[in-house]
Design an enzyme around this catalytic site. Structure first.
Site, short mmCIF file in Angstrom:
data_model
loop_
_atom_site.label_atom_id
_atom_site.label_comp_id
_atom_site.label_asym_id
_atom_site.label_seq_id
_atom_site.Cartn_x
_atom_site.Cartn_y
_atom_site.Cartn_z
N SER A 94 0.88 -1.17 0.00
CA SER A 94 0.00 0.00 0.00
C SER A 94 0.92 1.22 0.00
CB SER A 94 -0.90 0.01 1.25
OG SER A 94 -1.75 1.14 1.25
N SER A 95 0.83 2.03 -1.03
CA SER A 95 1.76 3.13 -1.22
C SER A 95 1.61 4.19 -0.13
CB SER A 95 1.55 3.79 -2.58
OG SER A 95 1.74 2.86 -3.63
#
Length: 320
Positions: A94-95
């Site tokens: 998840s950035s």
């Protein structure tokens, strides 16, 4: 449970304020609303934190409430979260939320735009897009069926139902085309030509490439051009039918002070296979150590190249 909900509201609010402190939300209240309303913790029911000798798994169903609170607060930190490992190698994440916000704003979506996301990840980015545009306007694709299945579950848990497709992102999703915007959340070595064929007139494409982000404007059939943003960006590479990564450049003989310079490493990565590192260093010094935003990419049919300052200028390097 009330305490858990209060911690979650506080942590989510802190994240939105932290992103806003950079001026991100100025003139963009609808993206602020999306980050304030979409619950990131539902998209990361577990994630991995680097520790001495490996990784530690934090998850929301831990029997110890202190561990659960640690997981919840960590889910709203402005950091990337490793969500899937395979043989110790990161394959999905998840950035960092502030980077996601910068990318979404740069994409410049308008009401009614149809968006294709390359790399489903946890589903969080697709949820943000669905909140902003409506789920019927969002398609996300990933090669790994485990990733698309978990993304679909996370999206449903959060109340969003965009199209989640299992397939090779490099080939796009022709059955859902045309798209007004394409955004990739994985790194690519070049611009897949199939995407251009699936773009509506005037479309934009945002791609992580060479540790940067390039925003392309589709200007005709098979043609796109644009510049890099000033933001550094490091993503998991796209898996699928893409050209091989260029060889890692050898840095022997270059001054030690530039070997670890982020902007010089960007130039090396962008021009790998097209120029010698010593030639790249000569350009770097001669042109005043140019930042990312002075570079761009042009695609015309089967030909693609990166350039400095001017697509027709003296500094140009072929892309796969």
């Amino acid at each position: 449970m009330g305490g858990f909900a209060e911690v979650e509201r506080e942590a989510r609010g802190d994240l939105v304020r932290a992103i806003g402190a950079r001026g991100t939300w100025e003139g963009e209240p609808r993206w602020r609303e999306a980050f304030a309303e979409v619950p990131r913790h539902l998209f990361v029911p577990y994630y991995y934190v680097g520790v001495m000798g490996g990784h530690e798994r934090w998850w929301g169903e831990h029997p110890d409430p202190r561990h659960r609170e640690r997981w919840l607060r960590g889910a709203y930190e402005d950091v990337p979260l490793a969500t899937r490992l395979r043989d110790g190698e990161l394959v999905s994440s998840s950035s960092q939320p502030s980077l996601m916000a910068s990318m979404l704003l740069a994409l410049g979506v308008r009401d009614g735009d149809d968006v294709l996301e390359i790399g489903a990840g946890t589903g969080y980015n697709a949820a943000l897009l669905a909140h902003r545009l409506g789920e019927e306007h969002v398609t996300t694709v990933d090669l790994d069926p485990e990733i698309t299945e978990s993304a679909r579950r996370h999206l449903e848990a959060a109340g969003y139902h965009p199209a989640v497709v299992t397939g090779d992102g490099a080939r796009g999703v022709p059955e859902r085309a045309p798209f007004d915007r394409i955004i990739a959340t994985c790194e690519l070595p070049s611009v897949p030509r199939a995407w251009l064929a699936q773009c509506a007139p005037g479309a934009r494409i945002l791609i992580p490439l060479a540790t940067g982000l390039v925003l392309l404007h589709v200007t005709g059939a098979g043609r796109a051009e644009g510049r890099f943003l000033d933001t550094p960006a490091y993503f998991v590479p796209l898996r699928g039918d893409t050209p091989p990564e260029p060889p890692v450049p050898r840095l022997e003989g270059l001054p030690r002070r530039v070997r670890g310079d982020d902007r010089f490493r960007f130039l090396l990565t962008l021009t790998a296979g097209g120029t010698d590192p010593h030639e790249a260093y000569a350009v770097w010094e001669r042109e005043g150590r140019p930042p990312r935003e002075r570079f761009g990419i042009t695609v015309e049919g089967e030909r693609a190249w990166s350039w400095l300052d001017d697509p027709g200028g003296p500094y140009a390097w072929p892309l796969p």
